[in-house]
Design a protein around this motif. Structure first.
Motif, PDB file in Angstrom:
ATOM      1  N   HIS A 161       1.043  -1.136   0.007  1.00 12.72           N
ATOM      2  CA  HIS A 161      -0.168   0.068  -0.037  1.00 12.72           C
ATOM      3  C   HIS A 161       0.909   1.308  -0.151  1.00 12.72           C
ATOM      4  O   HIS A 161       0.441   2.241  -0.824  1.00 12.72           O
ATOM      5  N   ASP A 162       1.931   1.563   0.698  1.00 17.31           N
ATOM      6  CA  ASP A 162       2.574   2.617   1.067  1.00 17.31           C
ATOM      7  C   ASP A 162       3.985   2.698   0.045  1.00 17.31           C
ATOM      8  O   ASP A 162       4.521   3.753  -0.176  1.00 17.31           O
ATOM      9  N   SER A 191      -1.362   2.969  -2.850  1.00 17.74           N
ATOM     10  CA  SER A 191      -1.833   4.182  -2.590  1.00 17.74           C
ATOM     11  C   SER A 191      -1.785   5.268  -3.745  1.00 17.74           C
ATOM     12  O   SER A 191      -2.357   6.466  -3.963  1.00 17.74           O
ATOM     13  N   GLU A 192      -1.106   4.886  -4.707  1.00 18.37           N
ATOM     14  CA  GLU A 192      -0.710   5.594  -6.151  1.00 18.37           C
ATOM     15  C   GLU A 192      -1.878   5.408  -6.949  1.00 18.37           C
ATOM     16  O   GLU A 192      -2.210   6.214  -7.870  1.00 18.37           O
ATOM     17  N   ALA A 196      -7.979   7.952  -2.839  1.00 19.56           N
ATOM     18  CA  ALA A 196      -7.623   8.201  -1.500  1.00 19.56           C
ATOM     19  C   ALA A 196      -8.634   7.583  -0.352  1.00 19.56           C
ATOM     20  O   ALA A 196      -8.125   7.275   0.856  1.00 19.56           O
ATOM     21  N   SER A 199      -9.107   2.369   1.801  1.00 18.10           N
ATOM     22  CA  SER A 199      -8.143   1.885   2.768  1.00 18.10           C
ATOM     23  C   SER A 199      -7.684   0.600   2.688  1.00 18.10           C
ATOM     24  O   SER A 199      -8.603  -0.025   1.715  1.00 18.10           O
TER      25      SER A 199
END
Length: 351
Positions: A161-162, A191-192, A196, A199
């Motif tokens: 995710h990050d 996340s890209e 947004a 989750s």
């Protein structure tokens, strides 16, 4: 379909769900199992048959505080730079979700529910026959596979995710840096490519629900997590792991998916450890390492992507040959190019 609700789990526990759920699927032939684990890094996750020192610099990983784990499914390595999601799908047989699935089409048929789940979460998803799923036209989720000799199948899907799943250059070994894992594309973190508002928890649920919906199966609560064999998933610390102690020097061969490798083992009869980046069943690698003729094996239940049976057997024999233990075997340049043309043709058909 029996499922474990998405839950935060230590990475070692999430990886241990693979063999645990595969065992449950084998005991309940009519019931596939699916779990989603919310995990955190930093960590490197190796494929089951990848020799650690050929993929990563273990000292650099230690200096960064990124332990190296090995999953139970074969395939290529991933870097988990922060939060991520690991989906674990265990099937009692290859056609448990898709009636027309075979060992040859296992990934193609069984990623479709995952593609729908990613799309539902807000990222158009595609699969073109590689070891990864593309989101918004960028590699973003990695596949791993294993199969038992009785035909039960384990599929794992890992997404960061990050941070993207690509192993950072400063952590990668030279042989790993020599391979273009992503066909010139820049891997993406979730996340890209996701909205947004989405989750990791919401994505995990969406994918679980869509896998079941795509298969036309109701979801039922599988209860608590099965007994975990966490001791099998301690960090990797030896460069030659998982080759057995006493194995000879590694012999490498370049194949479409990256590398396959072999090492001679002592004792009689002569046998070899066989591994690498290929997506296949562990028992098949073991059988070929023992010298089995591919024609004598029941490979109908064994997935095989990224190399051929002849590639694997030839390398095992090369490792056992007196003049081959110190050489690096390269396949012809035409072979990867032929595979690339095939991959492009598949991609065109998908579009």
């Amino acid at each position: 379909m029996r499922s474990l609700p998405p839950a935060h789990r230590p990475l070692a526990d999430a990886l241990a769900l693979g063999p645990a759920l595969l065992a449950r699927a084998r005991m309940t032939p009519a019931a596939p199992w699916l779990a989603a684990s919310l995990v955190e890094g930093p960590a490197v996750v190796l494929g089951a048959a990848q020799r650690a020192g050929r993929v990563v610099d273990l000292s650099a990983c230690a200096a960064r505080g990124a332990p190296v784990f090995r999953r139970s499914t074969t395939g290529t390595a991933a870097f988990l730079g922060g939060r991520g999601v690991l989906w674990t799908l265990a099937l009692p047989h290859v056609a448990a979700l898709a009636p027309d699935a075979t060992a040859r089409t296992l990934l193609n048929r069984n990623v479709r529910g995952f593609l729908r789940g990613f799309a539902r979460a807000g990222a158009p998803a595609h699969y073109f026959g590689r070891e990864w799923i593309s989101l918004q036209h960028r590699p973003a989720a990695l596949l791993g596979v294993d199969a038992a000799e009785d035909g039960a199948v384990l599929l794992e899907v890992l997404a960061g995710h990050d941070a993207p799943l690509a192993i950072p250059a400063e952590l990668a070994a030279p042989d790993e840096r020599a391979v273009d894992r992503w066909l010139g594309k820049a891997p993406a973190a979730l996340s890209e490519v996701l909205p947004a508002r989405c989750s990791p928890e919401a994505l995990a649920r969406a994918v679980v629900e869509e896998v079941a919906l795509r298969a036309g199966l109701p979801l039922s609560d599988g209860g608590g997590a099965p007994e975990l064999e966490v001791e099998r998933f301690q960090p990797v610390t030896a460069p030659d792991d998982p080759a057995p102690p006493g194995a000879g020097p590694a012999v490498l061969a370049r194949v479409p998916i990256g590398w396959i490798e072999a090492a001679a083992l002592g004792g009689a009869p002569a046998r070899a450890w066989l591994g690498g980046d290929v997506l296949t069943a562990g028992w098949l690698l073991d059988a070929l390492g023992r010298g089995a003729d591919p024609a004598s094996l029941d490979t109908g239940a064994a997935p095989l992507e990224g190399a051929s049976l002849s590639d694997l057997r030839a390398l095992a024999l090369r490792a056992l040959s007196a003049d081959g233990v110190s050489d690096v075997l390269q396949t012809s340049r035409a072979e990867p190019l032929h595979w690339m043309a095939t991959w492009k043709a598949r991609a065109a058909r998908k579009r």
